[in-house]
Scaffold this motif. Structure first.
Motif, mmCIF file in Angstrom:
data_model
loop_
_atom_site.group_PDB
_atom_site.id
_atom_site.type_symbol
_atom_site.label_atom_id
_atom_site.label_comp_id
_atom_site.label_asym_id
_atom_site.label_seq_id
_atom_site.Cartn_x
_atom_site.Cartn_y
_atom_site.Cartn_z
ATOM 1 N N ASN A 1 24.952 25.240 -0.988
ATOM 2 C CA ASN A 1 25.235 23.657 -0.637
ATOM 3 C C ASN A 1 26.000 23.507 0.830
ATOM 4 O O ASN A 1 25.809 22.404 1.165
ATOM 5 C CB ASN A 1 25.697 22.883 -1.766
ATOM 6 N N GLU B 1 30.835 30.690 -6.284
ATOM 7 C CA GLU B 1 29.637 29.995 -6.430
ATOM 8 C C GLU B 1 29.649 29.264 -7.817
ATOM 9 O O GLU B 1 28.963 28.271 -8.106
ATOM 10 C CB GLU B 1 28.313 30.689 -6.417
ATOM 11 N N SER C 1 28.370 28.878 -2.111
ATOM 12 C CA SER C 1 27.308 27.928 -2.552
ATOM 13 C C SER C 1 26.626 27.680 -1.456
ATOM 14 O O SER C 1 26.975 27.437 -0.480
ATOM 15 C CB SER C 1 27.955 26.884 -3.351
ATOM 16 N N GLY D 1 30.946 23.315 -2.799
ATOM 17 C CA GLY D 1 29.621 23.087 -3.060
ATOM 18 C C GLY D 1 29.071 22.004 -3.361
ATOM 19 O O GLY D 1 28.031 21.272 -3.126
#
Length: 473
Positions: free
Chosen positions: A182, A154, A180, A160
């Protein structure tokens, strides 16, 4: 005679001699061809002006040759798209945070296009046809955090902040942590391979929310807890979660997955193989499945016989028991069937030994169980080494368990199945109509004229997942 008269006379005399004896051009050329010194300066090795040399060889001061035209400069490289510029910043930041012992990212340079970087794949983004980083492949790079530490996914930003990614392959590195969030919004994110890393969390929830994922490889990590039922609702084609620390039972909605390749091997899973495996999407799509190396118990559900496309089915090294359901004779695509190292008992069904795909260089392993009888069609498979029934309780065969061991099992350990009638159900019964004559012929040939196996079949794709480095399908 005055000075002027003498000069005039000498000049006239020279002119007269030149008229009577003109100089021969060929002589000059011959001298030049023989490279005879053309002047006192040349003979002495003293440099002289170019104009003087031209006069001596008859050049007469002709203009110098034109210089060769200069080679045109190559055109400048095309400007990077905004998507590539953004991705390059992310990748260079990632590089600054890692230790790279094998110099995998050596050519990740600030003045280069990221499309030239090792392990980076580019393509035109569908929305605007703008060039973008479409995939990252860092397989076997052995990347770690600074000073060799574990590296949280992350915090890397690499998965991400590049929203155009379609795949992320990083097996055999030192990543840890979670993904992540995202990645949930990536419109074209299809493949995730985090195998052979140091991820020790529960099953990553972000994976369950990625809408476009079709390939998931989490094997050879330290993932813990149960396998969530939502996993089998995803439109995945491949699920590899073997060699982790998953516990608990497989969810009842197991049969909902449309995946063709499944491996749950070498975890700590318990309970029974779900009956749903034989209906729903799995009955139409499942091709290869590995349950080996867990703690599954109970009897095998007859619904397994509904798997129309299964080629590999392996439940070896568990705590399973009971007879083999007669429905297994309906697995007409099966080539690798492994029930070894369990507590199965009873008779090996004859219709199982008649399946053509098994008889033709297949592999049927029933070793280390408690079978005490085989159908007549099975004898030829034993002799051709397609069928392995070593360490069972079959009279008259070598390499069997001791009489005492078999007696103890059948009188003290044998457990009945909860629905014994289902073991005799054959969903493809029509397939076996008219097989009586073939069975009789097999019985006559059981002790003679047995064809030898022509060779072992190639190793199935899914067995390669039991090795840390995944080979692509």
């Amino acid at each position: 005679m005055g000075t002027n008269s003498i000069s005039f006379s000498l000049t006239f005399l020279c002119s007269l001699l030149l008229i009577l004896h003109p100089p021969q051009r060929s002589v000059v050329v011959q001298v030049v061809a023989q490279e005879v010194a053309k002047s006192e300066s040349e003979a002495l090795g003293v440099p002289e002006k170019r104009e003087t040399l031209e006069i001596i060889i008859g050049g007469g001061g002709s203009p110098s040759p034109s210089p060769s035209p200069e080679t045109p400069c190559p055109p400048p490289p095309p400007a990077l798209s905004p998507r590539l510029i953004k991705a390059r910043k992310v990748l260079l930041k990632f590089k600054s945070l890692i230790d790279d012992p094998d110099c995998y990212t050596k050519n990740w340079l600030p003045n280069e296009s990221p499309c030239q970087y090792n392990g980076i794949r580019c393509a035109d983004f569908p929305k605007d046809n703008e060039r973008a980083v479409a995939g990252i492949d860092l397989n076997r790079a052995r990347i770690a955090g600074k000073n060799g530490c574990l590296f949280p996914l992350e915090s890397s930003g690499v998965l991400g902040d590049i929203e155009e990614l379609t795949f992320f392959h990083v097996n055999s590195n030192n990543f840890t942590g979670s993904l992540s969030r995202n990645v949930l919004n990536f419109q074209y994110f299809f493949e995730l391979d985090l195998s052979n890393n140091k991820i020790s969390s529960a099953f990553p929830d972000e994976v369950l929310q990625a809408t476009q994922l079709v390939f998931l490889d989490l094997r050879f990590n330290q993932l813990q807890g149960t396998i969530p039922s939502k996993l089998f609702e995803k439109d995945l084609d491949v699920i590899f979660v073997n060699n982790n620390k998953f516990t608990g039972c497989l969810p009842e909605n197991f049969g909902s997955t449309p995946a063709r390749y499944l491996t749950f091997a070498n975890n700590q899973l318990t309970g029974q193989i779900p009956k749903s495996i034989g209906y729903g999407n799995t009955s139409k799509s499942l091709t290869e499945v590995l349950f080996l190396g867990n703690k599954f118990d109970g009897c095998l559900p007859y619904e397994i016989g509904n798997l129309k496309k299964v080629v590999v089915f392996d439940v070896s090294k568990n705590l399973l028991t009971g007879p083999i359901p007669l429905s297994f004779g309906c697995l007409n695509k099966i080539q690798f069937l492994n029930l070894a190292h369990n507590k199965f008992y009873g008779c090996v069904p004859d219709n199982l030994c008649q399946i053509p795909s098994l008889r033709k260089n297949g592999n049927l392993s029933l070793s280390d169980n408690y079978f005490n009888e085989v159908g007549p069609s099975c004898w030829s498979l034993i002799k051709s080494k397609v069928l392995d029934v070593s360490r069972n309780c079959i009279p008259g065969l070598p390499n069997q368990r001791s009489h005492q061991e078999c007696y103890e099992f059948y009188h003290k350990e044998k457990k009945p199945c909860p629905n014994p009638a289902s073991l005799n159900f054959i969903p493809c019964k029509g397939y076996w109509q008219g097989q009586g004559q073939e069975q009789e012929q097999e019985q006559k040939q059981s002790t003679s004229n047995v064809p030898e196996a022509t060779g072992s079949p190639p190793e199935p794709v899914i067995y390669k997942t039991l090795k840390p480095h995944r080979l692509r399908l």
